[in-house]
Write a protein that holds these residues in place. Structure first.
Motif, PDB file in Angstrom:
ATOM      1  N   THR A  21       0.839  -1.202   0.000  1.00  0.00           N
ATOM      2  CA  THR A  21       0.000   0.000   0.000  1.00  0.00           C
ATOM      3  C   THR A  21       0.874   1.251   0.000  1.00  0.00           C
ATOM      4  N   GLU A  55      -7.493  -0.045   6.966  1.00  0.00           N
ATOM      5  CA  GLU A  55      -6.752   1.160   6.579  1.00  0.00           C
ATOM      6  C   GLU A  55      -7.117   2.344   7.478  1.00  0.00           C
ATOM      7  N   ARG A  99      -7.359  -0.989   0.339  1.00  0.00           N
ATOM      8  CA  ARG A  99      -6.435  -0.277   1.243  1.00  0.00           C
ATOM      9  C   ARG A  99      -6.018   1.038   0.590  1.00  0.00           C
ATOM     10  N   VAL A 100      -5.664   0.947  -0.690  1.00  0.00           N
ATOM     11  CA  VAL A 100      -5.179   2.139  -1.395  1.00  0.00           C
ATOM     12  C   VAL A 100      -6.321   3.147  -1.544  1.00  0.00           C
ATOM     13  N   LEU A 134      -5.651  -5.369  -1.842  1.00  0.00           N
ATOM     14  CA  LEU A 134      -4.759  -4.214  -1.985  1.00  0.00           C
ATOM     15  C   LEU A 134      -5.553  -2.981  -2.427  1.00  0.00           C
TER      16      LEU A 134
END
Ligand SMILES: Cc1cc2nc3c(=O)[nH]c(=O)nc-3n(C[C@H](O)[C@H](O)[C@H](O)COP(=O)(O)OP(=O)(O)OC[C@H]3O[C@@H](n4cnc5c(N)ncnc54)[C@H](O)[C@@H]3O)c2cc1C
Ligand SMILES: Nc1ncnc2c1ncn2[C@@H]1O[C@H](COP(=O)(O)O)[C@@H](O)[C@H]1O
Lengths: 395, 262
Positions: free
Chosen positions: A145, B134, A174-175, A171
């Protein structure tokens, strides 16, 4: 959509000003006028802001789309080996970029991947951004990330396409969350508008409806894309474009995840997960004759399934049975071989995307559900078909 | 070990049809149930609690009736339940949903582990879990097939990768999205259901969050916009093909390559 912008310096009498709001959504906090959760976006305060104390900002005015350029493809791989969905995304990225005059980038994160990166230059892209460090040899969410973040901050891509693989599907979110931007999962159709908005179409409600989704006011736009729905880019003999190595600092490679051990998976999948199924019925006369069915399945990369009589005969595990009292499947393709297609069987497979039925009886009910009804003898057709698929693979 | 499980209420069936005139989704009935994938997450949490002791807190975001999923979790053995419910959250996409959940988790006290299901049957994105990770700045791991152990503030699990199964060790606190193969969820217990009949569910609204900025939630906090919905193209072709076996094999072959299946 939009937001309210408060110009503090234009508000002469703060105490008086906040009384404008009928919902008590204006308050004074640390000497500044703020808007709290009570706001209904009624716009009364905007209308009464004769000196521009509060302005309504339409969301697309705040974003300068021209600052975000290029379509990026994330190069999905395991241990450096590029996942084929990548070439499908490259083909689509080239088409989208062509429509708006942008470039196509590939982002390749891993270890010891310089050689494979050159391979990408055979697919007509503009630039491969390579981030190559030993710490990136295995996928771990935090460093990947962080590298992605660094790429986006440097290149400011308009849109990013990521394969909906086990890696891409974790992924990408998250980004997206890091950039507070939109992400559309599992797209099957993509297009782009003149204003660079990505048109993302995906199945919803178990495939019963399709949804068209835009990310009109955030960049980068992100989408994960299903494998095997788009056409792969063709390999060109000559190399074009360039490779750029992107350095990152040590701190970005830190992770709280340690990969202790990896084990190669056995291929066997459950019927429900299979993209392609070859189903055998009583048209297959003996257990030995099943070999031709297995050979066809191998050539197609398919799972083998059967009708109930074959399961009852003990040729198959009951988990391989399709139908009312077996499994319900919805693969991209099912080839039925010597299956009559009774309602009990058809109930378990008639929603498949493509149904090819081979049966020597033109009146067999399977032809009512088949998209391609092949009237003929499986003992002749199946081996010939297997041979053709195999010989094509050899070229 | 304090474990938080994210559970969502979803429609009973995902049989939905689009009204061709209005473009509105027609649903068969409005019955709701717990997202089946989240039961595996809850079962995983209960097993971990049984082995390592601690508490299991179930958190859900949805309308008032989503309380039902917490009641069901109580009857399976969950200790605490939180419902995040506020009309300002209406219209949330993945980003806004995951942000609200992360805020709810933050205001619910400390945790060692968050467990999510693989995906929901209505949203069907598998993105909410990693996005929560996140927002909370903790490691997240998807496709968890098996829990090996918890030791020295680390959890060791097996995860499913495209070609391999990886055994990985993750420092707590972290977030796991578990596969449906991990454990068979237990059935709700009648006795527990009876015992927890009056057990309260904690309700959180935006006012309970540290980040009260309304623009981060609901439609305003959602960068994606659904422009339109439409029925999928159904494959209604029916073609009977006759010929010699060579022709037929050739025809199947060319059909397969047209369909990009070989
Ligand atoms: C309550 C109930 C539940 C059931 N549930 C299921 C279920 O879940 N799944 C299931 O499969 N069945 C189920 N059945 C059984 C079902 O009714 C049928 O008996 C079964 O599906 C038939 O299997 P078949 O097509 O292999 O055999 P058959 O019906 O015997 O058909 C064989 C077909 O092969 C063709 N054929 C023969 N030789 C060749 C050749 N050389 N080349 C090409 N074609 C050839 C024939 O023309 C024929 O159409 C259920 C039945 C009941 C009553
Ligand atoms: N509204 C919600 N409330 C609680 N948990 C949720 C909610 N939406 C999603 N989740 C969690 O996130 C996972 C993935 O959901 P999705 O991204 O919608 O497929 C689910 O299995 C749940 O664990």
């Amino acid at each position: 959509m939009g937001s309210l912008l408060i110009n503090q310096d234009r508000i002469a009498d703060k105490e008086g000003f906040i009384k404008l709001c009928p919902f008590n959504a204006l308050a004074i906090k640390d000497g500044n006028v703020t808007i709290n959760a009570g706001c209904r976006m009624c716009m009364l305060c905007v209308k009464k802001s004769l000196n521009g104390e509060i302005e309504f900002k339409k969301e697309d005015l705040t974003l300068d789309k021209s600052k975000w350029n290029g379509i990026c493809v994330y190069v999905d791989h395991e241990a450096g080996e590029i996942h084929p969905v990548t070439y499908e995304l490259i083909c689509k990225a080239k088409e989208l970029a062509g429509k708006i005059g942008h470039k196509v980038y590939c982002l390749y994160i891993g270890s010891d991947i310089k050689k494979n990166a050159r391979e990408l230059l055979h697919y007509g892209i503009d630039e491969v951004i390579v981030c190559d460090y030993p710490a990136l040899s295995k996928f771990r969410i935090e460093p990947y990330t962080a590298v992605f973040e660094s790429y986006i901050n440097t290149y400011k891509p308009c849109a990013i396409l990521i394969g909906a693989t086990p890696v891409g599907r974790q992924l990408a979110p998250r980004v997206a969350a890091r950039f507070k931007t939109g992400l559309t999962a599992d797209c099957t159709i993509l297009d782009i508008l003149d204003n660079t908005d990505l048109v993302q179409i995906r199945p919803a409600f178990g495939g019963n409806i399709m949804a068209e989704i835009l990310t009109p006011a955030s960049r980068p736009q992100m989408a994960t894309v299903r494998y095997k729905v788009m056409t792969p880019a063709a390999r060109i003999a000559t190399e074009t474009g360039k490779i750029t190595f992107m350095p990152v600092n040590e701190g970005m490679l830190k992770s709280d995840i340690e990969v202790l051990h990896t084990k190669k998976k056995e291929k066997a999948k459950s019927l429900e997960q299979a993209d392609i199924i070859v189903a055998a019925g009583r048209g297959v006369k003996t257990r030995d004759d099943m070999n031709m069915i297995y050979e066809l399945a191998n050539a197609l990369g398919a799972e083998v399934a059967a009708t109930r009589p074959l399961v009852e005969a003990g040729w198959f595990d009951s988990r391989r049975q399709i139908g009312l009292s077996g499994r319900t499947v919805r693969p991209k393709l099912i080839v039925t071989c010597g299956v009559s297609g009774t309602v009990q069987f058809a109930a378990g497979m008639n929603a498949s995307d493509n149904i090819i039925a081979i049966n020597n009886n033109p009146d067999a009910p399977i032809f009512k559900v088949a998209h391609y009804g092949i009237v003929g003898d499986i003992y002749e057709i199946v081996p010939k078909l297997t041979e053709r698929i195999k010989s094509a693979g050899r070229v | 070990m304090n474990i938080i499980v994210c559970v969502k209420q979803v429609p009973e069936t995902n049989k939905a049809e689009v009204d061709p005139v209005t473009g509105v989704i027609k649903r068969e009935g409005f019955d709701a149930k717990t997202n089946p994938y989240d039961l595996y997450a809850l079962e995983t949490a209960l097993r971990l609690k049984e082995k390592y002791s601690g508490t299991v807190t179930v958190i859900t975001m949805g309308p008032g009736q989503a309380e039902d999923v917490i009641k069901e979790a109580y009857s399976m053995g969950a200790d605490n339940g939180i419902l995040i419910s506020d009309r300002r959250f209406a219209g949330s996409d993945v980003l806004a949903t995951s942000y609200a959940l992360s805020q709810g988790i933050k205001s619910s006290g400390g945790f060692d582990l968050i467990i999510c299901g693989k995906q929901t049957t209505d949203g069907d994105t598998a993105q909410v879990g990693p996005e929560i990770g996140e927002h909370l700045n903790i490691p997240s791991v998807a496709n968890v097939l098996e829990i090996i152990d918890v030791r020295d503030n680390k959890i060791t699990v097996k995860t499913d990768m495209p070609a391999t199964v990886e055994t990985i060790r993750v420092t707590l606190p972290c977030l796991l999205c578990v596969s449906e193969n991990i454990f068979q969820p237990r059935l709700p217990s009648y006795i527990k259901k009876h015992e927890t009949k009056d057990k309260p569910v904690k309700i959180l609204t935006l006012d309970d969050f540290t980040d009260k900025g309304p623009e981060k939630y609901g439609l305003d906090g959602s960068p994606t916009r659904v422009k339109r919905i439409f029925p999928p193209e159904v494959n209604d072709r029916r073609e009977m093909i006759h010929g010699t076996s060579d022709e037929l094999a050739g025809k199947i072959y060319s059909t397969l390559s047209d369909l990009k299946l070989i």
